[in-house]
Design an enzyme around this catalytic site. Structure first.
Site, short mmCIF file in Angstrom:
data_model
loop_
_atom_site.label_atom_id
_atom_site.label_comp_id
_atom_site.label_asym_id
_atom_site.label_seq_id
_atom_site.Cartn_x
_atom_site.Cartn_y
_atom_site.Cartn_z
N ASP A 143 -28.16 -123.54 16.47
CA ASP A 143 -28.31 -123.86 15.05
C ASP A 143 -28.35 -125.38 14.94
OD1 ASP A 143 -28.38 -123.67 12.26
OD2 ASP A 143 -26.90 -122.05 12.21
N HIS A 155 -29.46 -129.21 4.50
CA HIS A 155 -29.56 -128.44 3.27
C HIS A 155 -30.25 -129.20 2.13
CE1 HIS A 155 -26.73 -124.79 3.96
NE2 HIS A 155 -27.41 -125.10 5.05
N ASP A 189 -33.00 -126.27 9.68
CA ASP A 189 -31.90 -125.29 9.74
C ASP A 189 -32.43 -123.97 9.19
OD1 ASP A 189 -29.50 -123.88 9.52
OD2 ASP A 189 -28.86 -124.96 7.72
N GLU A 201 -27.96 -115.33 7.92
CA GLU A 201 -26.96 -116.32 8.32
C GLU A 201 -26.51 -117.17 7.15
OE1 GLU A 201 -25.22 -120.08 9.71
OE2 GLU A 201 -27.01 -119.79 8.48
N GLU A 202 -27.44 -117.53 6.26
CA GLU A 202 -27.11 -118.45 5.18
C GLU A 202 -26.09 -117.88 4.20
OE1 GLU A 202 -27.68 -121.45 5.12
OE2 GLU A 202 -29.51 -121.89 6.22
N HIS A 231 -31.24 -118.42 13.52
CA HIS A 231 -31.53 -117.64 12.31
C HIS A 231 -32.85 -118.05 11.65
CE1 HIS A 231 -30.15 -120.60 9.17
NE2 HIS A 231 -29.30 -120.98 10.10
#
Length: 346
Positions: free
Chosen positions: A242, A322, A188, A222-223, A71
């Site tokens: 991922d 994240h 990510d 995706e998030e 993504h």
């Protein structure tokens, strides 16, 4: 295939994609960069109506179809409201680790196309002034964007054209160290997109084809959980690329490719996971198998949209997910090698 020969291209691709702001819902710039890269390699592309990028590759055997996806969308923020003092309260896009954003420089994009800079700060930002400067929660109620503009009221900010719903993008601060570490936000999953684009370049230059017809998609939601809900028609298998997780109760390191056996949506396909483990073991790929308790991927979106498709998940080990993330070039290369083995390139 000589994967190490494309390290410079891989690093350049990472920098190119990281420099294009692309919080989920605002991915036009990164999508265009990825599209240009893939087309320059020599592969045609198409876009879905939602904006996912798709590349179709003819296989040596067209009797089966497999899919890979990663993504392009990242974490971000959106203006929620404007305070009487002219600060921007925000809402999260995805789940950024908000304490890690304190002090980060950011860009605010208006609906008219203007861009303003600012800084994400606590509402008690000075130790010399606020008694709770070190203890005030770092969350959406207690943090705001201070604009680099001479504003002191809500009306001043509105006069700039800034409104609720405008996107706030923060700097990834992408750095490759001499020791091979990649430090950046949004590994990510722009790290995985860069891996697949580099693999496409290797395939084109070496003239190899995957065993089966292959569909590759770079998704853009995706998030927030629905990235792969509409990418391509049913494939016989889906391999999601991922980030892998590094941390408490996990065995993966930043130099390895992680094979996920189970995440918060349940186990991945047993046959695919077992085959990936076997491929890694037989070909000397440094890997780990782990379970991610607080994680879901594009496979979940694909399944929940009704596709009758087994799926598996691999990715480079990423520390600090994240937040300010870190992986290693060896983790990126091991992920690329396992993806190549899965495709049975020849």
């Amino acid at each position: 295939m000589n994967f190490e020969s494309k390290i410079d291209f891989l690093k350049e691709t990472v920098h190119t994609l990281m420099s294009a702001d692309s919080p989920t819902g605002f991915t036009k710039s990164a999508l265009e960069e990825a599209e240009k890269l893939v087309q320059s390699i020599g592969y045609p592309t198409r876009r879905t109506r939602k904006g996912n990028l798709v590349i179709s590759i003819e296989g040596r055997d067209e009797s089966r179809r497999v899919g890979l996806c990663a993504h392009l969308d990242t974490l971000g923020l959106m203006v929620r409201s404007i305070t009487d003092q002219g600060r921007l309260m925000f809402t999260s896009l995805g789940a950024p680790l908000l304490p890690s954003l304190e002090g980060e420089y950011c860009r605010v994009y208006t609906k008219s196309g203007k861009c303003y800079t600012g800084t994400i700060l606590s509402l008690s930002p000075a130790i010399h002034v606020f008694s709770d400067a070190s203890t005030r929660p770092r969350d959406e109620k207690n943090m705001a964007v201070t604009l680099d503009e001479c504003v002191s009221s809500k009306e001043d900010v509105q006069a700039l054209g800034i409104r609720p719903g405008d996107f706030i993008c923060f700097d990834p601060k992408t750095t490759f160290t001499e020791g091979g570490f990649l430090k950046s936000r949004f590994i990510d999953d722009k790290g995985s997109v860069s891996i697949l684009i580099t693999l496409l370049k290797l395939m084109k230059e070496s003239g190899v084809k995957p065993r089966y017809h292959t569909e590759i998609s770079f998704t853009v939601y995706e998030e927030v959980g629905h990235g792969a809900s509409a990418i391509f028609e049913d494939v016989d298998e889906l391999l999601v690329v991922d980030m892998g997780c590094v941390g408490d109760d996990l065995t993966c390191t930043e130099k390895q490719v992680s094979i996920c056996a189970k995440d918060s949506c349940g186990p991945y396909d047993y046959g695919m996971v077992s085959r990936l483990v076997q491929l890694a073991e037989e070909n000397g790929v440094d890997f780990a198998v782990d379970i991610y308790p607080r994680y879901s991927s594009d496979a979940s979106a694909y399944w929940h949209s009704g596709h009758d498709t087994p799926a598996a998940l691999i990715g480079p080990g990423v520390y600090g997910s994240h937040g300010m993330e870190r992986t290693h070039l060896q983790g990126l290369l091991n992920t690329m090698k396992l993806a190549a083995l899965y495709l049975d390139l020849a």
